[in-house]
Motif scaffolding. Structure first.
Motif, PDB file in Angstrom:
ATOM      1  N   ASN A   1      35.668  39.539  45.614  1.00 49.04           N
ATOM      2  CA  ASN A   1      36.288  40.519  44.610  1.00 49.04           C
ATOM      3  C   ASN A   1      37.760  40.648  44.911  1.00 49.04           C
TER       4      ASN A   1
ATOM      5  N   CYS B   1      43.101  39.843  47.101  1.00 50.47           N
ATOM      6  CA  CYS B   1      43.685  40.699  48.421  1.00 50.47           C
ATOM      7  C   CYS B   1      42.531  40.977  49.299  1.00 50.47           C
ATOM      8  N   SER B   2      41.061  40.789  48.714  1.00 51.12           N
ATOM      9  CA  SER B   2      39.827  40.781  49.791  1.00 51.12           C
ATOM     10  C   SER B   2      39.959  39.487  50.452  1.00 51.12           C
TER      11      SER B   2
ATOM     12  N   SER C   1      42.299  39.721  52.904  1.00 50.38           N
ATOM     13  CA  SER C   1      41.918  40.633  54.279  1.00 50.38           C
ATOM     14  C   SER C   1      41.251  39.862  55.173  1.00 50.38           C
TER      15      SER C   1
ATOM     16  N   SER D   1      46.572  45.250  52.592  1.00 47.49           N
ATOM     17  CA  SER D   1      45.291  44.159  52.856  1.00 47.49           C
ATOM     18  C   SER D   1      45.054  44.008  54.295  1.00 47.49           C
TER      19      SER D   1
ATOM     20  N   PHE E   1      31.891  37.929  54.537  1.00 53.11           N
ATOM     21  CA  PHE E   1      32.626  39.088  53.848  1.00 53.11           C
ATOM     22  C   PHE E   1      32.054  39.562  52.321  1.00 53.11           C
TER      23      PHE E   1
ATOM     24  N   HIS F   1      32.060  42.546  49.528  1.00 49.28           N
ATOM     25  CA  HIS F   1      33.043  42.330  48.670  1.00 49.28           C
ATOM     26  C   HIS F   1      32.668  41.274  47.594  1.00 49.28           C
TER      27      HIS F   1
ATOM     28  N   ASN G   1      31.868  48.427  45.110  1.00 51.04           N
ATOM     29  CA  ASN G   1      30.900  47.640  44.960  1.00 51.04           C
ATOM     30  C   ASN G   1      29.736  47.668  45.688  1.00 51.04           C
TER      31      ASN G   1
ATOM     32  N   LEU H   1      30.907  46.106  60.913  1.00 50.13           N
ATOM     33  CA  LEU H   1      31.921  44.971  60.530  1.00 50.13           C
ATOM     34  C   LEU H   1      33.422  45.494  60.447  1.00 50.13           C
TER      35      LEU H   1
ATOM     36  N   LEU I   1      40.009  47.215  47.881  1.00 50.60           N
ATOM     37  CA  LEU I   1      39.351  45.945  48.422  1.00 50.60           C
ATOM     38  C   LEU I   1      37.953  46.018  47.965  1.00 50.60           C
ATOM     39  N   HIS I   2      37.239  46.763  47.251  1.00 52.22           N
ATOM     40  CA  HIS I   2      35.827  46.944  46.872  1.00 52.22           C
ATOM     41  C   HIS I   2      35.669  47.550  45.702  1.00 52.22           C
TER      42      HIS I   2
END
Lengths: 570, 570
Positions: free
Chosen positions: A242, A245-246, A249, A275, A423, A427, B242, B278, B426-427
């Motif tokens: 998503n 930046c995810s 990261s 991030s 991830f 995400h 999310n 995580l 990030l989510h």
């Protein structure tokens, strides 16, 4: 390891938690910061002596300022360690965060010592203080609050008070966030077509965490075509999360251990900093580029392998483990598009030094000047180190749909693809969004004959409008033909030319309901640079320029008044 | 701090990285594990002596087995520390992860020492070995790969080979993942209506990271109504991310420092373990519940304040910092719905002990037995500690749309809401999905008159079909009227009744293309329990039961053959 990022995740004892909850913490930390300030002052004075003690060869003593800064960074870290050893456990996190915040100021202070204001650090502390004293949050929670608040304060103000032609004409106009608002009509029309509204069982249920297979297949086909890959790319090497930046990261999480570092040519996109810090605790080591044209610098902010080598050497000298190089092509905020030769040199530098390369090509279809050719690393016949070359792309910029929260990774390494795929559990994006993205990316005819030509034409027009205005205002800028933004130099409006003055000018724009991004947010080492996003509708752009000119006019007016007042005092 | 989670994020030196890449690592770690095994054996023998040395009062020495286990855990941790002190830096992460994996086995070993197989731990290691030897990943990256692989192996196999009536009749039927597939027709029809397909500018651009205001407002209204809140809930206290696991992960990040812990009544939902590990490195301390009915246990797996107090005391004895209590109501995998009185007791226990309460109410609208009343904590007139009570809810279960990736937090603490909101960067979920969710949640008439009655009716029918089958097979189960699953006891098919046998039976189901979840995945302390999801369409459910019976028949057949073979040997 000596640097502070590595200390963030250390568990803190009960005592530290108690201390944090104690109202007296503010006073204690302030005392420490004053101590830190004094130590910075001392070290600034002692710098030449210190360097001699470090047995640096004579010629090094005359080197450019950024080496001095790196050394100063190192010294600050030593001081933080010193503070840590005195402070109760939990405090070290706040102190180290604060020291990160202060680095830019220390740098400017070094260049313009006369202008340094002793209260500066304390001022920053007082800005963020309320978030610190928490009864409900852990130390880490408080730290995240501070980091987020300092990174997104202006953005959140904009979200709560957006300019709207019909409803809120006094709201913020945002030329600070890089968004393409020029083709919303086309995108809205395309997304409204019937092929978009499929609702199958598979879209409503838990997904393949790496991204739905149909979307990964489409992304592989899309990148093969638009990146001009010599062979069909493999959907198994695509991961969809998503947002870019995810992806960044997640890459930082799986390529680095906490406290390790990436090299990043600077100025660079500020979102990377948040991030890489929030979860991964990976440090971004700036490879500072300079605006001045010299023998080694044939154009402003040129990235050369020499500069990469130099920063890597410095990092190793400071015992820092560098795991990779982060490139953005086309570059953000500069707009540079790397030539195939340069790109190859950077990749070979990385290969020689066992570094991963993360290359963010999120603006690859936003090269609107037809005389410029974009080269994706995926187009290369022979990558120097394919398993360590990782490409990020998404639709936020090229299709102006940042609200879709879509980012994709392409890597030749099955291991890295699999690790980043993990991830997806935290995400992933919704199935129905994945379907729409797939339909969008597969419509090659619409993209090639309608969307891209129109988008490029509108980008050209908006770019021309802004560059003409800047020329008429005699404001220097980098004239590139890519991206959604222009990197402009407002140095002449700063007096003295410091980061503090840059901050004040930035604040003045905000007060006049105009968002721009200032150079410090990109870790630029020269104060006075701003990034201005031009990919907005003509009416809004015009109004923004009006507000922009008003602020610069005010700024000049204030000067004159100040000069007059000073003259009268004398 | 003594426990191993806290050590995960520690930066590891260059030497450790080298070691990891060395192919000889397998041998080295195997040697260590054998050592660990020997130490476990030694300590099992020495247990009574050790406890005397710890000066436990006489009566404590006769206490229930779970206290013994806690002590054993502690000893294992001591051993891990011992290993760490001998191992080169990077290895400690793998060893501690592995020791976590092995704890269940150690427990069963304690109860059934005669049946313990010496090769057991090594077997697990060999299962996950390939992910370890990495050239491209960091130590952390390798660790994440292993953790993900061991948690999602079966799920990924299912994703790649799903049963389909028309195309793949030999594929996996999934009664392991908790999804409601009974009302896809209703949801598809509703999502297909024209009000769903709005595409406004605001949905295509970067969002408010806490969730779009229109959705947060709707969630606040929705929860006010369905949770029967005494006053209108505040949209500013809602955060949308999310998925509920993202919310849980974010809460763990901001309420705990690394290495701190939450109490979790066990068996509990396994996704929490991955989500808390995580990023947050927060430990979940099981409050073990028992199936046997006793004086203190009026129904199977009853949660009492005594048990909470007991585990908390143990944790403190072991110097563990406990920050909160995690509850799921209705419970997963048990299906229990807490009474208002019980709920109040748990909250008061938390308040007395300065603990946050995270309460996951994701099944709140899936109470299909009309004689049962669900009580949300949000319905309470006076919460014991409102600022430390945090509710999670999402549409995955109650609306059968896990593919939407939607999770919401409601908390009375503005601080916690703001801190969790930072994670939206990030989510976050796509704007168009947020719009659809808003339209769905606001359609109260459709929910109340069509969706919920139909959903509950179908859940009742599917539940009755499965419970009748189980009764005819004489398989014990918990008969609850909520959730999408039944907690069943297959103990009588295990001989001996160990976790290893449970694993083998689970494997047998998988080999017959049937996914179930085994008790170990929920940290259940008694081997033999499985969770069976019944919220699937009649045809698929029937076929699943066929496969289920086949496996149990095979299992019985194998026994008989083995008994015969043993008898012939004698």
């Amino acid at each position: 390891m000596s640097h502070q990022s590595g200390t963030f995740p250390a568990p803190c004892g009960q005592k530290a938690c108690q201390v944090l909850k104690d109202r007296n913490i503010c006073i204690q930390v302030l005392v420490m910061i004053q101590h830190l300030q004094r130590r910075v002052d001392e070290h600034l004075k002692q710098l030449p002596t210190t360097r001699q003690r470090l047995h640096l060869p004579k010629q090094k003593q005359a080197q450019s300022t950024h080496e001095q800064e790196a050394l100063l960074d190192h010294l600050i870290r030593q001081m933080v360690n010193f503070l840590k050893s005195r402070a109760t456990g939990g405090l070290e996190q706040q102190v180290s965060l604060l020291s990160l915040e202060c680095r830019g100021n220390v740098r400017s202070a070094q260049r313009a010592q006369s202008s340094r204001q002793p209260g500066q650090l304390v001022l920053q502390w007082s800005d963020i203080e309320p978030a610190f004293v928490s009864h409900d949050l852990s130390n880490r929670g408080s730290e995240i609050c501070v980091l987020y608040h300092s990174s997104f304060q202006d953005y959140n103000a904009y979200q709560g008070d957006k300019y709207q032609e019909d409803k809120n004409t006094l709201g913020f106009i945002n030329l600070g966030t890089s968004e393409n608002k020029l083709c919303i009509d086309l995108i809205t029309e395309r997304l409204g077509q019937s092929d978009m509204n499929c609702i199958e069982d598979v879209l409503l249920q838990y997904p393949d965490w790496r991204g739905q297979p149909f979307l990964r297949e489409e992304v592989a086909r899309f990148l093969t075509y638009y990146c001009k890959a010599p062979a069909q790319l493999d959907p198994e090497n695509v991961v969809v999360l998503n947002g870019c930046c995810s992806v960044f990261s997640a890459l930082a999480m799986v390529l680095c251990d906490p406290g390790e570092a990436f090299l990043v040519p600077t100025p660079f996109y500020g979102g990377f900093a948040f991030s890489s810090h929030l979860y991964a605790k990976v440090e971004l080591l700036p490879v500072h580029l300079e605006s001045e044209i010299t023998e080694a610098n044939t154009h402003p902010f040129q990235l050369t392998v020499d500069k990469l080598e130099h920063t890597l050497l410095q990092a190793r000298f400071m015992d820092k483990k560098v795991r990779g190089l982060v490139l953005t092509n086309p570059q953000n905020p500069l707009g540079d598009v790397y030539s195939r030769e340069s790109l190859k040199e950077y990749l070979e530098f990385a290969k020689r030094n066992d570094l991963h390369v993360i290359i963010d090509e999120i603006y690859m279809l936003s090269v609107f000047d037809e005389s410029i050719t974009f080269h994706s690393v995926l187009s290369m016949e022979r990558l120097p180190d394919p398993n360590r070359t990782h490409v990020i792309w998404g639709t936020s910029k090229d299709f102006g749909i940042s609200g879709f929260r879509f980012g994709a990774l392409y890597t030749h390494s099955k291991e890295v693809a699999s690790a980043v795929g993990s991830f997806g559990y935290l995400h992933s994006i919704s199935g129905i969004t994945q379907h729409k993205l797939c339909q969008l990316l597969r419509d090659r005819e619409w993209i090639d004959t309608i969307y891209l030509p129109t988008n490029h034409f509108r980008l050209q027009k908006a770019h021309a409008y802004i560059t003409n205005t800047l020329q008429s205002l005699r404001i220097p800028f980098l004239c590139r033909g890519s991206g959604l933004y222009i990197w402009i130099n407002l140095k002449k409006y700063l007096n003295p030319c410091t980061f503090e003055e840059e901050r004040l000018l930035h604040r003045r724009f905000l007060d006049n309901k105009l968002m721009l991004s200032c150079g410090k947010a990109y870790m630029c080492k020269e104060p006075g640079w701003f990034r201005l996003v031009f990919a907005d509708r003509p009416l809004r752009l015009k109004l923004a320029i009006l507000r922009f000119c008003e602020v610069l006019e005010e700024q000049k007016q204030d000067w004159k008044e100040k000069q007059l007042a000073d003259a009268m005092k004398e």
